[in-house]
Design a protein around this motif. Structure first.
Motif, PDB file in Angstrom:
ATOM      1  N   VAL B 147      -0.819  -0.342 -12.783  1.00  8.44           N
ATOM      2  CA  VAL B 147       0.210  -0.423 -11.743  1.00  8.44           C
ATOM      3  C   VAL B 147      -0.383  -1.219 -10.589  1.00  8.44           C
ATOM      4  O   VAL B 147      -1.397  -0.837 -10.027  1.00  8.44           O
ATOM      5  CB  VAL B 147       0.649   0.980 -11.278  1.00  8.44           C
ATOM      6  CG1 VAL B 147       1.476   0.908 -10.001  1.00  8.44           C
ATOM      7  CG2 VAL B 147       1.444   1.663 -12.383  1.00  8.44           C
ATOM      8  N   ARG B 148       0.249  -2.358 -10.303  1.00 12.51           N
ATOM      9  CA  ARG B 148      -0.285  -3.246  -9.277  1.00 12.51           C
ATOM     10  C   ARG B 148       0.461  -3.056  -7.953  1.00 12.51           C
ATOM     11  O   ARG B 148       1.669  -2.817  -7.941  1.00 12.51           O
ATOM     12  CB  ARG B 148      -0.130  -4.711  -9.712  1.00 12.51           C
ATOM     13  CG  ARG B 148      -1.030  -5.090 -10.874  1.00 12.51           C
ATOM     14  CD  ARG B 148      -0.942  -6.561 -11.139  1.00 12.51           C
ATOM     15  NE  ARG B 148       0.362  -6.944 -11.692  1.00 12.51           N
ATOM     16  CZ  ARG B 148       0.887  -8.146 -11.574  1.00 12.51           C
ATOM     17  NH1 ARG B 148       0.273  -9.087 -10.899  1.00 12.51           N
ATOM     18  NH2 ARG B 148       2.041  -8.414 -12.144  1.00 12.51           N
ATOM     19  N   THR B 149      -0.257  -3.167  -6.861  1.00 13.75           N
ATOM     20  CA  THR B 149       0.393  -3.139  -5.545  1.00 13.75           C
ATOM     21  C   THR B 149      -0.206  -4.243  -4.686  1.00 13.75           C
ATOM     22  O   THR B 149      -1.342  -4.658  -4.894  1.00 13.75           O
ATOM     23  CB  THR B 149       0.158  -1.802  -4.805  1.00 13.75           C
ATOM     24  OG1 THR B 149      -1.239  -1.567  -4.715  1.00 13.75           O
ATOM     25  CG2 THR B 149       0.817  -0.652  -5.506  1.00 13.75           C
ATOM     26  N   GLN B 150       0.573  -4.718  -3.758  1.00 13.95           N
ATOM     27  CA  GLN B 150       0.062  -5.680  -2.783  1.00 13.95           C
ATOM     28  C   GLN B 150       0.816  -5.477  -1.478  1.00 13.95           C
ATOM     29  O   GLN B 150       2.007  -5.215  -1.479  1.00 13.95           O
ATOM     30  CB  GLN B 150       0.222  -7.112  -3.297  1.00 13.95           C
ATOM     31  CG  GLN B 150       1.614  -7.414  -3.793  1.00 13.95           C
ATOM     32  CD  GLN B 150       1.755  -8.776  -4.444  1.00 13.95           C
ATOM     33  OE1 GLN B 150       2.717  -9.476  -4.204  1.00 13.95           O
ATOM     34  NE2 GLN B 150       0.791  -9.159  -5.270  1.00 13.95           N
ATOM     35  N   GLU B 151       0.079  -5.559  -0.385  1.00  8.87           N
ATOM     36  CA  GLU B 151       0.741  -5.378   0.897  1.00  8.87           C
ATOM     37  C   GLU B 151       1.660  -6.561   1.147  1.00  8.87           C
ATOM     38  O   GLU B 151       1.290  -7.701   0.899  1.00  8.87           O
ATOM     39  CB  GLU B 151      -0.310  -5.272   2.001  1.00  8.87           C
ATOM     40  CG  GLU B 151       0.249  -4.667   3.263  1.00  8.87           C
ATOM     41  CD  GLU B 151      -0.772  -4.679   4.387  1.00  8.87           C
ATOM     42  OE1 GLU B 151      -1.836  -4.069   4.214  1.00  8.87           O
ATOM     43  OE2 GLU B 151      -0.492  -5.315   5.409  1.00  8.87           O
ATOM     44  N   SER B 152       2.878  -6.272   1.622  1.00  8.96           N
ATOM     45  CA  SER B 152       3.789  -7.391   1.908  1.00  8.96           C
ATOM     46  C   SER B 152       3.999  -7.528   3.400  1.00  8.96           C
ATOM     47  O   SER B 152       3.122  -7.975   4.102  1.00  8.96           O
ATOM     48  CB  SER B 152       5.098  -7.216   1.159  1.00  8.96           C
ATOM     49  OG  SER B 152       5.706  -5.999   1.505  1.00  8.96           O
ATOM     50  N   MET B 153       5.145  -7.080   3.859  1.00  2.00           N
ATOM     51  CA  MET B 153       5.460  -7.283   5.273  1.00  2.00           C
ATOM     52  C   MET B 153       4.757  -6.291   6.190  1.00  2.00           C
ATOM     53  O   MET B 153       4.638  -5.124   5.870  1.00  2.00           O
ATOM     54  CB  MET B 153       6.954  -7.060   5.470  1.00  2.00           C
ATOM     55  CG  MET B 153       7.828  -8.161   5.046  1.00  2.00           C
ATOM     56  SD  MET B 153       9.515  -7.615   5.306  1.00  2.00           S
ATOM     57  CE  MET B 153       9.690  -6.364   4.076  1.00  2.00           C
ATOM     58  N   ARG B 154       4.351  -6.773   7.335  1.00  2.00           N
ATOM     59  CA  ARG B 154       3.948  -5.899   8.424  1.00  2.00           C
ATOM     60  C   ARG B 154       4.960  -6.072   9.532  1.00  2.00           C
ATOM     61  O   ARG B 154       5.334  -7.185   9.871  1.00  2.00           O
ATOM     62  CB  ARG B 154       2.563  -6.285   8.948  1.00  2.00           C
ATOM     63  CG  ARG B 154       1.469  -5.520   8.241  1.00  2.00           C
ATOM     64  CD  ARG B 154       0.125  -5.691   8.896  1.00  2.00           C
ATOM     65  NE  ARG B 154      -0.872  -4.990   8.080  1.00  2.00           N
ATOM     66  CZ  ARG B 154      -1.220  -3.723   8.258  1.00  2.00           C
ATOM     67  NH1 ARG B 154      -0.696  -3.013   9.243  1.00  2.00           N
ATOM     68  NH2 ARG B 154      -2.102  -3.146   7.475  1.00  2.00           N
ATOM     69  N   THR B 155       5.437  -4.985  10.069  1.00  2.00           N
ATOM     70  CA  THR B 155       6.420  -5.055  11.144  1.00  2.00           C
ATOM     71  C   THR B 155       5.955  -4.139  12.264  1.00  2.00           C
ATOM     72  O   THR B 155       5.471  -3.049  12.006  1.00  2.00           O
ATOM     73  CB  THR B 155       7.794  -4.540  10.661  1.00  2.00           C
ATOM     74  OG1 THR B 155       8.178  -5.302   9.525  1.00  2.00           O
ATOM     75  CG2 THR B 155       8.847  -4.679  11.718  1.00  2.00           C
ATOM     76  N   THR B 156       6.096  -4.621  13.497  1.00  2.00           N
ATOM     77  CA  THR B 156       5.821  -3.744  14.627  1.00  2.00           C
ATOM     78  C   THR B 156       7.149  -3.164  15.081  1.00  2.00           C
ATOM     79  O   THR B 156       8.087  -3.894  15.387  1.00  2.00           O
ATOM     80  CB  THR B 156       5.142  -4.521  15.767  1.00  2.00           C
ATOM     81  OG1 THR B 156       4.006  -5.205  15.219  1.00  2.00           O
ATOM     82  CG2 THR B 156       4.670  -3.576  16.849  1.00  2.00           C
ATOM     83  N   THR B 157       7.228  -1.844  15.095  1.00  2.00           N
ATOM     84  CA  THR B 157       8.489  -1.195  15.451  1.00  2.00           C
ATOM     85  C   THR B 157       8.703  -1.296  16.957  1.00  2.00           C
ATOM     86  O   THR B 157       7.802  -1.647  17.716  1.00  2.00           O
ATOM     87  CB  THR B 157       8.492   0.293  15.047  1.00  2.00           C
ATOM     88  OG1 THR B 157       7.476   0.965  15.793  1.00  2.00           O
ATOM     89  CG2 THR B 157       8.239   0.457  13.567  1.00  2.00           C
ATOM     90  N   GLU B 158       9.919  -0.941  17.358  1.00  2.00           N
ATOM     91  CA  GLU B 158      10.312  -0.966  18.774  1.00  2.00           C
ATOM     92  C   GLU B 158       9.366  -0.105  19.610  1.00  2.00           C
ATOM     93  O   GLU B 158       9.072  -0.422  20.747  1.00  2.00           O
ATOM     94  CB  GLU B 158      11.756  -0.447  18.883  1.00  2.00           C
ATOM     95  CG  GLU B 158      12.474  -0.843  20.125  1.00  2.00           C
ATOM     96  CD  GLU B 158      12.828  -2.328  20.164  1.00  2.00           C
ATOM     97  OE1 GLU B 158      13.151  -2.793  21.259  1.00  2.00           O
ATOM     98  OE2 GLU B 158      12.774  -3.014  19.117  1.00  2.00           O
ATOM     99  N   SER B 159       8.860   0.965  19.001  1.00  2.00           N
ATOM    100  CA  SER B 159       7.962   1.861  19.729  1.00  2.00           C
ATOM    101  C   SER B 159       6.509   1.378  19.668  1.00  2.00           C
ATOM    102  O   SER B 159       5.602   2.079  20.101  1.00  2.00           O
ATOM    103  CB  SER B 159       8.079   3.275  19.165  1.00  2.00           C
ATOM    104  OG  SER B 159       7.845   3.246  17.770  1.00  2.00           O
TER     105      SER B 159
END
Ligand SMILES: [Cu+2]
Lengths: 183, 205
Positions: B147-159
């Motif tokens: 089972v492969r995983t890779q980090e995709s999007m990073r988002t900074t939330t409003e907080s």
């Protein structure tokens, strides 16, 4: 353009002047071409600065986009949810969904899930374009409205509000139900 | 010239049809499950949503195991995988002799408490266990089941908080009582529960 070529033929007697004129004409046409290109690119740049560049020339009678069968996935505060619906353009003008907001979270994004080389990928979309008579499903495993870490529990039967902002400046405000009515 | 067309009698069609169905049916019944992965070469210490230690595959030997791979910060695909697990368990009639597992590939965020809450939200039956563990242990477990995983999007939330999403394999697998993985399907597809239910029913009978 016709005036310029007439000018060109009358001046063709003296070759030196012809060369200069030719260069001027080339730069004019080059400038025009580049100018046209920038104009053609405008939809993209307009998306980045949407809001400022809303096309107010569209009349409401031409514009008719609706959301049907909208629902959001139940979740608890601080977890993740997504909203789904069928977006249909019944109007005569194309438009693009460029931003979504909700009372459930300050962080709402337009996402697309798809399979790429055996890996399930989820990506934020800068916009989703919709043509007249087109119907775009936002459904699990495809387009969805990502509701990141909602500030409140979203229990089955609750209602949340969604505001969909379009490139034209039009906004759809709709209250949608938590829980999939089809399940 | 004789242009009379050759007419095949309907009865021949029927016979052919019956014969073919028979052949197909038989090959379906004799479906041969190849070993995709033998899980016995290694042992993984994991932990469930109630912080109970689980040794994989030892603790499950002697039983069929249906397992899906998820992370709880995934709102779109992983709920489909989770709902498929729920549906398989329900359609099999909540069997005692089959184990159901949801294994997280995001151990940093998916603590036992988070998995516990996730189970509540999705109304997952108490006999389905969600597993997580120490990150390197989880990683080697995921490697062993491919089972492969890779980090995709990073988002900074409003907080101001940074969150990330993972791209990942979409799988549900079946492990046999000997600790061998013999079935592997796309985890989120709506057709998967009925396929796995059929497979398990033919295997267990
Ligand atoms: Cu998403």
């Amino acid at each position: 353009m016709n005036n310029q070529s007439l000018l060109f033929s009358s001046a063709s007697a003296r070759t030196k002047k012809t060369h200069i004129l030719l260069m001027v004409l080339i730069s004019i046409s080059l400038g025009l071409t580049l100018g046209c290109n920038t104009k053609a690119d405008r939809p993209d740049s307009a998306l980045e600065e949407q809001g400022n560049l809303a096309d107010s020339s569209i009349t409401t009678s031409e514009w008719s986009i609706s959301l049907n069968n909208a629902w959001a996935r139940p979740t608890k505060a601080g977890m993740m949810s997504a909203a789904y619906f069928t977006m249909r353009n019944n109007g005569s003008v194309p438009d693009s969904l460029v931003r979504v907001s909700s009372n459930a979270s300050k962080d709402v994004q337009i996402h697309l899930s798809y399979m790429n080389d055996g890996i399930m990928v989820m990506e934020e979309q800068p916009f989703v374009a919709i043509q007249p008579s087109e119907q775009i499903p936002f459904q699990p495993g495809g387009y969805h409205i990502m509701i990141i870490q909602p500030s409140m529990d979203m229990n089955e039967g609750d209602m949340i509000s969604l505001s969909l902002f379009f490139n034209s400046g039009m906004i759809i405000e709709q209250t949608i139900q938590v829980g999939n009515p089809a399940m | 010239m004789n242009t009379k067309p050759t007419i095949v009698k309907p009865s021949s069609f029927v016979l052919l049809f019956i014969f073919l169905s028979f052949v197909l049916l038989q090959s379906a019944c004799m479906k041969d499950y190849k070993v995709i992965d033998d899980m016995n070469d290694a042992s993984f210490e994991l932990i469930n949503q109630d912080s109970v230690r689980v040794i994989f595959p030892e603790d499950f030997r002697g039983q069929y195991v249906v397992m899906g791979f998820v992370y709880t910060n995934c709102p779109d695909i992983c709920p489909l995988i989770t709902q498929n697990l729920i549906k398989i368990q329900k359609d099999l009639g909540y069997p005692d002799n089959v184990q159901f597992l949801g294994v997280s590939f995001d151990p940093l965020r998916d603590t036992p408490e988070v998995l516990h809450r996730y189970k509540e939200v999705f109304k997952v039956d108490e006999n389905v266990n969600f597993l997580t563990g120490e990150p390197t242990m989880v990683q080697s477990f995921m490697d062993s089941v491919r089972v492969r995983t890779q980090e995709s999007m990073r988002t900074t939330t409003e907080s101001g908080m940074e969150i990330y999403f993972l791209n990942h394999s979409d799988k549900i697998m079946v492990m046999n009582p000997k600790g061998e993985i013999i079935i592997e399907y796309g985890g989120s597809m709506p057709s998967i529960p009925s396929l796995i239910v059929q497979d398990l029913q033919s295997l267990i009978q």
